[in-house]
Design an enzyme around this catalytic site. Sequence first.
Site, PDB file in Angstrom:
ATOM      1  N   HIS A  13      21.874 -80.547 -42.602  1.00  0.00           N
ATOM      2  CA  HIS A  13      23.223 -80.666 -43.411  1.00  0.00           C
ATOM      3  C   HIS A  13      23.110 -81.247 -44.800  1.00  0.00           C
ATOM      4  O   HIS A  13      24.100 -81.261 -45.365  1.00  0.00           O
ATOM      5  CB  HIS A  13      24.491 -81.091 -42.551  1.00  0.00           C
ATOM      6  CG  HIS A  13      24.660 -80.210 -41.270  1.00  0.00           C
ATOM      7  ND1 HIS A  13      24.921 -78.765 -41.342  1.00  0.00           N
ATOM      8  CD2 HIS A  13      24.739 -80.589 -39.989  1.00  0.00           C
ATOM      9  CE1 HIS A  13      25.092 -78.153 -40.042  1.00  0.00           C
ATOM     10  NE2 HIS A  13      25.060 -79.086 -39.244  1.00  0.00           N
ATOM     11  N   ASP A  35      19.636 -73.907 -35.413  1.00  0.00           N
ATOM     12  CA  ASP A  35      20.569 -74.963 -34.989  1.00  0.00           C
ATOM     13  C   ASP A  35      21.901 -73.931 -34.720  1.00  0.00           C
ATOM     14  O   ASP A  35      21.870 -73.208 -35.872  1.00  0.00           O
ATOM     15  CB  ASP A  35      20.672 -76.161 -36.021  1.00  0.00           C
ATOM     16  CG  ASP A  35      21.740 -77.158 -35.532  1.00  0.00           C
ATOM     17  OD1 ASP A  35      21.385 -78.136 -34.887  1.00  0.00           O
ATOM     18  OD2 ASP A  35      22.844 -77.001 -35.649  1.00  0.00           O
ATOM     19  N   HIS A  61      24.702 -74.653 -35.978  1.00  0.00           N
ATOM     20  CA  HIS A  61      25.502 -74.741 -37.184  1.00  0.00           C
ATOM     21  C   HIS A  61      24.324 -74.160 -38.492  1.00  0.00           C
ATOM     22  O   HIS A  61      23.169 -74.599 -38.429  1.00  0.00           O
ATOM     23  CB  HIS A  61      25.862 -76.154 -37.725  1.00  0.00           C
ATOM     24  CG  HIS A  61      26.524 -76.592 -36.500  1.00  0.00           C
ATOM     25  ND1 HIS A  61      25.807 -77.572 -35.557  1.00  0.00           N
ATOM     26  CD2 HIS A  61      27.994 -76.828 -36.107  1.00  0.00           C
ATOM     27  CE1 HIS A  61      26.947 -77.946 -34.727  1.00  0.00           C
ATOM     28  NE2 HIS A  61      28.272 -77.610 -35.130  1.00  0.00           N
ATOM     29  N   ASP A 114      21.767 -77.240 -29.841  1.00  0.00           N
ATOM     30  CA  ASP A 114      23.166 -76.710 -29.725  1.00  0.00           C
ATOM     31  C   ASP A 114      23.738 -75.262 -29.709  1.00  0.00           C
ATOM     32  O   ASP A 114      24.895 -75.111 -29.512  1.00  0.00           O
ATOM     33  CB  ASP A 114      24.314 -77.369 -30.803  1.00  0.00           C
ATOM     34  CG  ASP A 114      23.484 -77.309 -32.164  1.00  0.00           C
ATOM     35  OD1 ASP A 114      22.405 -76.764 -32.365  1.00  0.00           O
ATOM     36  OD2 ASP A 114      24.006 -78.264 -33.082  1.00  0.00           O
TER      37      ASP A 114
HETATM   38  C1  SP5 Z   1      23.024 -81.446 -36.805  1.00  0.00           C
HETATM   39  C2  SP5 Z   1      24.219 -80.880 -36.280  1.00  0.00           C
HETATM   40  O1  SP5 Z   1      24.214 -80.079 -35.421  1.00  0.00           O
HETATM   41  N1  SP5 Z   1      25.617 -81.542 -36.829  1.00  0.00           N
HETATM   42  C3  SP5 Z   1      26.757 -80.750 -36.453  1.00  0.00           C
HETATM   43  C4  SP5 Z   1      27.668 -81.598 -37.055  1.00  0.00           C
HETATM   44  C5  SP5 Z   1      29.003 -80.684 -36.659  1.00  0.00           C
HETATM   45  N2  SP5 Z   1      30.281 -81.613 -36.962  1.00  0.00           N
HETATM   46  C6  SP5 Z   1      31.425 -81.198 -37.078  1.00  0.00           C
HETATM   47  C7  SP5 Z   1      32.249 -80.734 -35.677  1.00  0.00           C
HETATM   48  C8  SP5 Z   1      33.191 -79.905 -35.490  1.00  0.00           C
HETATM   49  C9  SP5 Z   1      33.990 -80.244 -34.269  1.00  0.00           C
HETATM   50  N3  SP5 Z   1      34.537 -79.420 -33.494  1.00  0.00           N
HETATM   51  C10 SP5 Z   1      35.285 -79.790 -32.243  1.00  0.00           C
HETATM   52  C11 SP5 Z   1      35.128 -78.797 -31.224  1.00  0.00           C
HETATM   53  C12 SP5 Z   1      35.202 -79.500 -29.947  1.00  0.00           C
HETATM   54  N4  SP5 Z   1      34.879 -78.390 -28.708  1.00  0.00           N
HETATM   55 ZN    ZN Z   2      24.191 -78.402 -35.174  1.00  0.00          ZN
END
Ligand code: SP5
Ligand code: ZN
Length: 341
Positions: free
Chosen positions: A162, A196, A198, A285
């Site tokens: 990211h 990943d 994301h 993830d």
């Molecule tokens: C490296 C990596 O995987 N970074 C991920 C960062 C995500 N941060 C935002 C998380 C959004 C959280 N949403 C809550 C859902 C809980 N069920």
């Molecule tokens: Zn991620």
Amino acid sequence: MKIFYSEEHRKHEPAFEIFDGGLRVPYLENPDRMDRILNALRSTDWAQVFEPLDFGLDPILAVHDKNYLDFLASAWTDWLATHPKDPSTLLPATFALRRHPHIPKSLLGRAGYYMMDLSACIVEGTYSAALASANCALSAAQAVAADGERSVFALCRPPGHHAGKDYAGGYCFINNAAVAANWLSSKGRVAILDMDYHCGNGTQDIFYDRDDVLTISIHADPDFEYPSYMGYADERGEGKGLGFHHNFPLPRGTDDEAYLETLAQANQLIREFKPTYLVVSAGMDIYADDPLGTIKVTTDGIGRIAKEIASLKLPTVNVMEGGYNNDALGRNILAFLGEFK
Ligand code: SP5
Ligand code: ZN
């Protein structure tokens, strides 16, 4: 298989992050993740763990903005010098939209400029951990390029995908995969496959105008998932990089079969590009029971994904990214790396 890992990550241990709605939760990207993976790797007879070499700042500055890196280097002492009421964590509450060019001198002003969200918490050990993490990726790249290893694992923490040229976000500070891929790009053509959960927005940004590094990201559709503003299918690169970036946004609930169909398309693009090296942003993830995920890939599916990637028969640097179901991380990493050994 060579695994590059440093203990430096341990002191990067923010106590909390802020979820949507202002919910303050324990930091999901925690040191225990590494212990779970290390324990699993130590139970095998094929994984050898090595300390990374120190490559210095040059290969990092070849990817990241100097002022951004200076910010990371001095952020902690600058933060303490503001005598904050609670000094435990540097986290701004105001963020730049970047429609205006000014970068203020104040520490919190710079933090809001260089940080994308409320999960890139900076503590005392963050910068040295991020440097060591990048050195793990660089050491893995060197093992593949110079020592002729077929596949190597960079057990990176903090993760990197990211982080853009001049910003941190999503637990990431230095883009380990991008640093390694850029270093490899002087020795051959490089493809990056980001699996990943994301979107690898930082990696996308860094190589967006380049035609010598193919970037592909398979991820949850940003229309409903973090990082929200990048990762759509119509983002294909710009300038001479046009056509050298591909996003594959996936719906919630994507299962093993649907994921593997998408991966087959990505693999075809990689084959057509004819890379010398492959860098994989190996986030775990996508696993069905990940606390941040909505994709339903099983441990068996992760093994099948790895088998498909390994079928490219390219010298491969696998770089650790996300994955937050700590109980499952060890077996998922073994299922993944087991197909590359
Ligand atoms: C490296 C990596 O995987 N970074 C991920 C960062 C995500 N941060 C935002 C998380 C959004 C959280 N949403 C809550 C859902 C809980 N069920
Ligand atoms: Zn991620």
